[in-house]
Design a protein around this motif. Structure first.
Motif, PDB file in Angstrom:
ATOM      1  N   ALA A 197       0.989  -0.717   0.214  1.00 13.56           N
ATOM      2  CA  ALA A 197      -0.208   0.180  -0.121  1.00 13.56           C
ATOM      3  C   ALA A 197       1.073   0.970  -0.336  1.00 13.56           C
ATOM      4  O   ALA A 197       0.412   2.480  -0.892  1.00 13.56           O
ATOM      5  N   THR A 198       2.268   1.160   0.756  1.00  6.42           N
ATOM      6  CA  THR A 198       3.088   2.127   0.991  1.00  6.42           C
ATOM      7  C   THR A 198       2.880   3.231  -0.676  1.00  6.42           C
ATOM      8  O   THR A 198       3.491   4.114  -1.056  1.00  6.42           O
ATOM      9  N   ASN A 199       4.336   1.449  -1.181  1.00  9.66           N
ATOM     10  CA  ASN A 199       4.853   1.669  -2.858  1.00  9.66           C
ATOM     11  C   ASN A 199       3.328   2.489  -3.682  1.00  9.66           C
ATOM     12  O   ASN A 199       4.282   2.924  -4.309  1.00  9.66           O
ATOM     13  N   SER A 200       2.539   1.769  -3.322  1.00  4.25           N
ATOM     14  CA  SER A 200       1.384   2.037  -4.636  1.00  4.25           C
ATOM     15  C   SER A 200       0.607   3.832  -4.098  1.00  4.25           C
ATOM     16  O   SER A 200       0.908   4.315  -5.017  1.00  4.25           O
ATOM     17  N   LEU A 201       0.786   3.835  -2.762  1.00  9.79           N
ATOM     18  CA  LEU A 201       0.493   5.592  -2.538  1.00  9.79           C
ATOM     19  C   LEU A 201       1.366   6.531  -2.800  1.00  9.79           C
ATOM     20  O   LEU A 201       0.742   7.245  -3.600  1.00  9.79           O
ATOM     21  N   LEU A 202       2.728   6.074  -2.860  1.00  4.70           N
ATOM     22  CA  LEU A 202       3.920   7.190  -3.421  1.00  4.70           C
ATOM     23  C   LEU A 202       3.908   6.954  -5.214  1.00  4.70           C
ATOM     24  O   LEU A 202       4.018   8.252  -5.753  1.00  4.70           O
TER      25      LEU A 202
ATOM     26  N   LEU B 231       1.040  11.887   3.280  1.00  6.45           N
ATOM     27  CA  LEU B 231       2.202  12.199   4.567  1.00  6.45           C
ATOM     28  C   LEU B 231       1.911  12.089   5.494  1.00  6.45           C
ATOM     29  O   LEU B 231       2.546  11.576   6.540  1.00  6.45           O
ATOM     30  N   GLN B 232       0.583  12.832   5.864  1.00 10.35           N
ATOM     31  CA  GLN B 232      -0.262  12.505   7.745  1.00 10.35           C
ATOM     32  C   GLN B 232      -0.076  10.859   7.671  1.00 10.35           C
ATOM     33  O   GLN B 232      -0.085  10.979   8.745  1.00 10.35           O
ATOM     34  N   ALA B 233      -1.266   9.856   6.517  1.00  8.98           N
ATOM     35  CA  ALA B 233      -2.235   8.934   7.264  1.00  8.98           C
ATOM     36  C   ALA B 233      -0.429   8.146   6.924  1.00  8.98           C
ATOM     37  O   ALA B 233      -0.223   7.343   8.092  1.00  8.98           O
ATOM     38  N   LEU B 234       0.541   8.642   6.678  1.00  7.59           N
ATOM     39  CA  LEU B 234       1.405   7.411   6.575  1.00  7.59           C
ATOM     40  C   LEU B 234       2.716   8.018   7.207  1.00  7.59           C
ATOM     41  O   LEU B 234       2.985   7.344   9.191  1.00  7.59           O
ATOM     42  N   ILE B 235       2.473   8.865   8.542  1.00  9.08           N
ATOM     43  CA  ILE B 235       2.983   9.582   9.830  1.00  9.08           C
ATOM     44  C   ILE B 235       2.000   8.662  10.625  1.00  9.08           C
ATOM     45  O   ILE B 235       2.821   7.929  12.058  1.00  9.08           O
ATOM     46  N   ASP B 236       1.351   8.674  10.489  1.00  9.09           N
ATOM     47  CA  ASP B 236      -0.255   8.398  11.923  1.00  9.09           C
ATOM     48  C   ASP B 236      -0.239   6.767  11.976  1.00  9.09           C
ATOM     49  O   ASP B 236       0.083   6.029  12.450  1.00  9.09           O
ATOM     50  N   ALA B 237      -0.069   6.113  10.530  1.00  7.24           N
ATOM     51  CA  ALA B 237       0.152   4.642  10.734  1.00  7.24           C
ATOM     52  C   ALA B 237       1.870   4.074  10.546  1.00  7.24           C
ATOM     53  O   ALA B 237       1.902   3.253  11.715  1.00  7.24           O
TER      54      ALA B 237
ATOM     55  N   THR C  48       2.894  -1.874  14.583  1.00  3.39           N
ATOM     56  CA  THR C  48       4.336  -2.887  15.798  1.00  3.39           C
ATOM     57  C   THR C  48       4.824  -3.912  14.517  1.00  3.39           C
ATOM     58  O   THR C  48       5.705  -5.148  14.619  1.00  3.39           O
ATOM     59  N   ASN C  49       4.537  -3.869  13.194  1.00  8.01           N
ATOM     60  CA  ASN C  49       5.305  -4.086  11.914  1.00  8.01           C
ATOM     61  C   ASN C  49       6.436  -4.144  11.355  1.00  8.01           C
ATOM     62  O   ASN C  49       6.334  -2.005  10.681  1.00  8.01           O
ATOM     63  N   ASN C  50       7.924  -4.461  11.693  1.00  8.74           N
ATOM     64  CA  ASN C  50       8.536  -3.674  11.058  1.00  8.74           C
ATOM     65  C   ASN C  50       9.079  -3.624  10.068  1.00  8.74           C
ATOM     66  O   ASN C  50       9.331  -2.830   9.400  1.00  8.74           O
ATOM     67  N   HIS C  51       8.251  -4.790   8.809  1.00  8.28           N
ATOM     68  CA  HIS C  51       8.623  -4.236   7.451  1.00  8.28           C
ATOM     69  C   HIS C  51       8.184  -3.218   6.996  1.00  8.28           C
ATOM     70  O   HIS C  51       7.395  -1.977   6.491  1.00  8.28           O
ATOM     71  N   ALA C  52       6.319  -3.149   7.442  1.00  4.73           N
ATOM     72  CA  ALA C  52       6.059  -1.931   7.481  1.00  4.73           C
ATOM     73  C   ALA C  52       6.209  -0.666   7.595  1.00  4.73           C
ATOM     74  O   ALA C  52       6.390   0.402   6.697  1.00  4.73           O
ATOM     75  N   PHE C  53       6.780  -0.365   9.089  1.00  2.00           N
ATOM     76  CA  PHE C  53       7.821   0.880   9.623  1.00  2.00           C
ATOM     77  C   PHE C  53       8.341   1.171   9.030  1.00  2.00           C
ATOM     78  O   PHE C  53       8.511   2.737   8.378  1.00  2.00           O
ATOM     79  N   LYS C  54       9.277   0.069   7.857  1.00  2.72           N
ATOM     80  CA  LYS C  54      10.355   0.365   7.143  1.00  2.72           C
ATOM     81  C   LYS C  54      10.102   1.088   6.137  1.00  2.72           C
ATOM     82  O   LYS C  54      10.899   2.283   5.373  1.00  2.72           O
ATOM     83  N   SER C  55       9.187   0.576   5.709  1.00  2.00           N
ATOM     84  CA  SER C  55       9.166   1.129   3.530  1.00  2.00           C
ATOM     85  C   SER C  55       7.948   3.026   4.550  1.00  2.00           C
ATOM     86  O   SER C  55       8.188   3.488   3.248  1.00  2.00           O
ATOM     87  N   GLU C  56       7.204   2.933   5.290  1.00  2.00           N
ATOM     88  CA  GLU C  56       6.185   4.171   5.767  1.00  2.00           C
ATOM     89  C   GLU C  56       7.897   5.281   5.772  1.00  2.00           C
ATOM     90  O   GLU C  56       7.767   6.137   5.844  1.00  2.00           O
TER      91      GLU C  56
END
Length: 727
Positions: A617-622, A633-639, A644-652
């Protein structure tokens, strides 16, 4: 010299008569008292008579020599067990005693620890002992083993290709004193690193025995020769032709593939090539050791002009091993006219590789005779010959036009394989002959080979039209998986054929996901003919559970309508129970740049429970941010704060840095170092370690040095080291 029975004396005398004595240094050797061994009775070695070692040998087997089988394993075991092994066991139990000194006054006696070395030592026939006046004996107990696989390229050793193996030599020096045995030295060395040839591998394995070599310089070369020749390596260019041939032939009997590989390559270097080795080489055609069968094939190809070698290879063509048959076909391709009937038989071999080798060999026949010979073979009483001839003509394309009458006759042959070969041969050279269609239809219904499946259906279509083949393709959908793929690959090209689009549309509602997937994929080639599929897609795509089918269904919907109309389906798919489908939905939405509502549909996926959906989702949003940068940008910051998912955190974090800057992510990374989730704290340290030159990064990562978890403190130290690393 250690002597056994009268039989031993006779044997040594015979060997001495047959082999010219070596002119090298003289040492004593424990020699066999009976004939020497082979590990497989199918390998042979020429031992009588040996060609002169001082003149060019006559070619085997055109001279009067006979191929005599090597002695049996039983004969070796008796000789080794009776003559040498008792001594070996005593020497292995020798007491270590380092205060005894080896001096040049000792008589050296080589004792091989294995039967193989025992045989090689006997062929090399070292001379009488030196320095025997004091009656002192120093036994050199020696052995070798193979290890890591090695290869040679550009004169440098590297461990990648299966060329040979490293050699480890184990050598013990044992002194005999008043009936007692004392081991004064033991050296085990492996020749590999720094070596540039197989010979160097052996030399490096023997050379560490410095004291022995210093006192008896000749011992180094002699031990190298024995061990090297056991490994099939030519250690002495000046050794006579006959002994080399005997030693290399014996190397072919080794249970170790590297010995056999070196042996067959050494035989290849003999000049002239020993035709007497042909029997051994034919045996090696079934050898699975790296490259051995190929070297044997090359050698036999050079020898094939000899009638006896030709006969041996012809016999190999009937081997139950398809690999041997393929090698035989390739070799016989050097005598295609003489081997014509054999090659024709192989051209209908059950194995496709053998067939191809045989047909390529047949094509080397004298051009003016090739087609007439094949036409005659079409009438042979042997169905295999008829099949092979037709199959070979199939490969000759327009050259085979003169064979059309004979091929047509075979369309009614009693043997199915012959009918099939004839029909395929006629496909390209007799395209107006409708008699081919019934035969090919029969063949097609039983076909399991993918390339032939397409060729047969294309041939039928070329003669009778695609309409003729559509029912056959529909029937084949339930066939094995290989031909099922071919069905749909063909149907992609059936636009305009009545019934083709309707058939594919009907498959969209199949219970089988494979059919839905391939039908949706094929329909993308049909344009307006696929319009009737849209209502079905709108009904099924949102609940599709197969990711491959879902992706093709959505793509077909976009082709038939628009991205805007597929957006509700994608939104529904983001709640699909299958995470694979949710990932695909995110991926597709990444192509919806400028489509109103696409960002809004995608944002909830940042909180998906799957490990990787948030990253998709993060990659597609970009890709589709557009004018909604602040929202994204705000949605990514909030996410990032919530995950608690390190993969999600790294991509965000990476996405936030891309939309803003690395500096903008520092507050989030600082917060992350206080997360209750260890893996998030660890990921934050790793990310900060990549922020070289970003002001404030070191101060933030330093906070983790006081973390309660050892792993986090270590991650922080690693990050600081990376940040402080000089350019």
């Amino acid at each position: 010299m250690r002597r056994g029975s009268l039989k031993a004396v006779v044997f040594v005398w015979i060997i001495s008569m047959l082999l010219t004595a070596c002119t090298g240094p003289e040492v004593n050797a424990v020699l066999p008292s009976t004939s020497s061994p082979t590990l497989t009775s199918t390998l042979t070695i020429p031992v009588s008579p040996f060609p002169s070692e001082t003149s060019t040998p006559a070619l085997f087997p055109t001279q009067t020599s006979t191929l005599i089988p090597l002695p049996s394993q039983q004969g070796l075991e008796a000789s080794f067990a009776n003559e040498v092994e008792p001594l070996v066991q005593k020497l292995l139990q020798a007491q270590e005693k380092t205060d005894l000194e080896l001096t040049s006054a000792y008589q050296l006696v080589y004792v091989s620890q294995t039967a193989r070395l025992y045989y090689v030592q006997s062929l090399l026939q070292f001379g009488s002992p030196k320095n025997t006046s004091e009656g002192k004996v120093a036994y050199i107990l020696y052995d070798y083993s193979r290890g890591e696989t090695l290869g040679y390229s550009n004169n440098r050793l590297f461990s990648v290709s299966s060329k040979t193996q490293e050699v480890t030599a184990t050598i013990r020096v044992i002194l005999e004193d008043e009936g007692h045995y004392y081991q004064i030295e033991k050296e085990e060395a492996t020749g590999s690193s720094g070596s540039t040839t197989p010979r160097n591998v052996v030399e490096n394995a023997v050379s560490p025995l410095q004291k022995l070599i210093f006192l008896y310089p000749e011992s180094e070369n002699e031990l190298e020769e024995i061990i090297g020749y056991a490994c099939g390596i030519n250690m002495n260019p000046d050794l006579g032709y006959a002994r080399k041939l005997a030693l290399f032939s014996f190397a072919l009997t080794s249970s170790n593939w590297a010995d056999r590989r070196q042996g067959v390559e050494a035989i290849a270097d003999l000049d002239p090539l020993p035709l007497s080795s042909a029997t051994n080489l034919v045996t090696l055609l079934s050898d699975n050791g790296a490259g051995i069968s190929s070297v044997a094939e090359d050698l036999l190809s050079e020898m094939i002009d000899d009638p006896e070698v030709f006969d041996l290879v012809s016999e190999a063509a009937a081997s139950p091993d398809h690999g041997v048959r393929a090698h035989a076909a390739h070799i016989l391709g050097n005598k295609p006219d003489q081997a014509f009937s054999i090659l024709l038989t192989l051209s209908c071999d059950p194995n496709s590789y053998v067939q191809q080798e045989a047909k390529e060999a047949i094509k080397k026949s004298t051009p003016s005779d090739l087609i007439p010979s094949l036409v005659i073979a079409l009438q042979d009483n042997d169905s295999c010959i008829r099949q092979g001839a037709a199959s070979t003509l199939d490969d000759l394309d327009d050259q085979a036009v003169s064979a059309i009458p004979g091929l047509r006759l075979l369309l009614s042959d009693n043997t199915f394989a012959v009918r099939k070969a004839a029909a395929l041969a006629l496909c390209d050279i007799d395209q107006k002959n409708t008699e081919i269609i019934p035969v090919l239809t029969e063949v097609f219904k039983q076909e399991t080979d993918s390339p032939l499946f397409t060729r047969e259906i294309t041939c039928i279509a070329n003669i009778g039209g695609k309409e003729e083949t559509l029912p056959l393709l529909e029937e084949s959908v339930s066939a094995d998986s290989e031909t099922r793929f071919e069905v749909f690959d063909n149907l992609k090209n059936y636009q305009g054929v009545p019934g083709a689009a309707d058939y594919l549309i009907s498959l969209l509602e199949s219970d089988e996901s494979f059919l839905r997937w391939r039908a949706a994929e094929a329909l993308q080639q049909y344009g307006d003919e696929a319009d009737a599929a849209l209502p079905i897609l709108q009904r099924i795509a949102g609940t599709e559970t197969d990711d491959l089918a879902f992706e093709e269904e959505i793509q077909l919907m976009i082709d038939l309508s628009s991205k805007e109309e597929t957006l509700p389906i994608l939104k529904q798919a983001l709640s699909n129970p299958k995470y694979e489908v949710r990932r695909v939905a995110c991926d597709i939405l990444g192509t919806f740049d400028g489509v109103p509502g696409a960002v809004e549909v995608l944002l909830p996926a940042l909180y998906d429970s799957d490990t990787y959906v948030p990253s998709y989702a993060t990659n597609s949003l970009l890709e589709i941010t557009g004018d909604e940068k602040e929202t994204v940008l705000q949605a990514l910051i909030d996410a990032a704060r919530a995950t608690t998912n390190n993969h999600a955190f790294k991509s965000e974090i990476a996405a936030i840095a891309e939309l803003s800057s690395k500096e903008a992510t520092l507050p989030l990374l600082k917060e992350a170092l206080s997360s209750s989730t260890i893996i998030i704290r660890s990921e934050a340290c790793k990310i900060l370690g990549t922020y070289k030159g970003v002001e404030g990064a070191q101060e933030i990562v330093s906070l983790a040095l006081s973390d309660s978890q050892t792993s986090i403190r270590e991650a922080a130290r690693a990050a600081l080291a990376a940040l402080n690393e000089s350019e």
